[in-house]
Design a protein around this motif. Structure first.
Motif, PDB file in Angstrom:
ATOM      1  N   UNK A 151       0.843  -1.191   0.000  1.00 50.96           N
ATOM      2  CA  UNK A 151       0.000   0.000   0.000  1.00 50.96           C
ATOM      3  C   UNK A 151       0.882   1.246   0.000  1.00 50.96           C
ATOM      4  N   UNK A 152       0.705   2.091  -0.988  1.00 51.50           N
ATOM      5  CA  UNK A 152       1.493   3.334  -1.127  1.00 51.50           C
ATOM      6  C   UNK A 152       2.989   3.048  -1.160  1.00 51.50           C
ATOM      7  N   UNK A 153       3.359   1.919  -1.721  1.00 51.38           N
ATOM      8  CA  UNK A 153       4.771   1.534  -1.783  1.00 51.38           C
ATOM      9  C   UNK A 153       5.488   2.253  -2.925  1.00 51.38           C
ATOM     10  N   UNK A 154       6.762   2.631  -2.733  1.00 52.22           N
ATOM     11  CA  UNK A 154       7.524   3.274  -3.816  1.00 52.22           C
ATOM     12  C   UNK A 154       7.829   2.356  -4.983  1.00 52.22           C
ATOM     13  N   UNK A 155       7.670   1.041  -4.807  1.00 55.71           N
ATOM     14  CA  UNK A 155       7.974   0.138  -5.912  1.00 55.71           C
ATOM     15  C   UNK A 155       6.977   0.292  -7.054  1.00 55.71           C
TER      16      UNK A 155
END
Length: 244
Positions: free
Chosen positions: A14-18
């Protein structure tokens, strides 16, 4: 147990930079592949198949290993912080279930990535290359075979990310593995290196099907590499003790 581990791993996305990497790298690969195709129309004469080779050559050799490596390293990042390994060893869950849950999450991300890459391929073919038909169904199966071969890469990178605390080092090793895969595949040793399997499955550097008549050895090699990594990961996790 496995279901709870999968839910926990999903929350990390969730809302990960990946997700930035998920969108940007396939776009770069598609733009480069389309540009290269349009600049070499006198040589690349097989339309959709030629465009496919240009879209997938550098993607399967560099971008895909980098993305899968980043997915794996990100999922292990929390466990490598502080003394979180103690929590894993003390949790009422078999440690291998955690590895398997992370593997399934990486495979899910990998499937989304492959579908996005194929969508970009179709769009570039219709819009920029000016094709008025649709790509051959075989290219879709090439994409699916890439997922099968990519599972061995995902497992290998998860193992590396598990034992190496650094975020960047496993990604670098993934890039090295992809380049070695291209070299070994060109020498006829594709089944002996997991990174070759994804490239072979994608049919990334030839118009003719590289796996024609060799599908069974390809699937067996994928299963052997996957099983070997699972066994190694299981043994390492079972022997790993709580650290003070």
């Amino acid at each position: 147990m496995l279901k709870r581990c999968i839910i926990a791993e999903n929350r990390k996305l969730h809302a990960s930079p990946i997700w930035v990497m998920f969108f940007v790298l396939p776009l770069i690969s598609a733009a480069y592949g389309t540009f290269n195709y349009l600049q070499n129309l006198e040589i690349l004469t097989e339309r959709w198949y030629s465009l496919w080779t240009q879209h997938t050559l550098f993607y399967s050799m560099l971008f895909f290993p980098a993305m899968v490596s980043a997915y794996a390293a990100y999922l292990w990042r929390l466990e490598h912080m502080g003394h979180n390994w103690n929590l894993i060893m003390a949790a009422p869950v078999r440690p291998f279930m955690l590895f398997l849950a992370k593997f399934l999450i990486v495979v899910k991300l990998m499937c989304f990535t492959q579908l996005f890459v194929y969508l970009l391929y179709v769009i570039c073919g219709r819009v920029f290359a000016g094709f008025d038909d649709w790509p051959p169904i075989s290219t879709f199966f090439f994409m699916l075979r890439g997922i099968v071969g990519g599972m061995a890469v995902a497992a290998a990178q998860l193992l590396l990310a598990m034992v190496i605390r650094s975020f960047a080092v496993p990604i670098f090793l993934g890039l090295v593995g992809g380049i070695l895969g291209m070299l070994l595949g060109s020498k006829g040793y594709a089944l002996l290196w997991p990174y070759c399997l994804m490239q072979q499955g994608m049919n990334s550097n030839r118009s003719n099907d590289m796996l024609a008549g060799n599908m069974l050895p390809f699937l067996l090699a994928c299963a052997v590499w996957l099983g070997a990594v699972f066994v190694i990961a299981g043994v390492m996790l079972n022997k790993r003790d709580v650290k003070a």
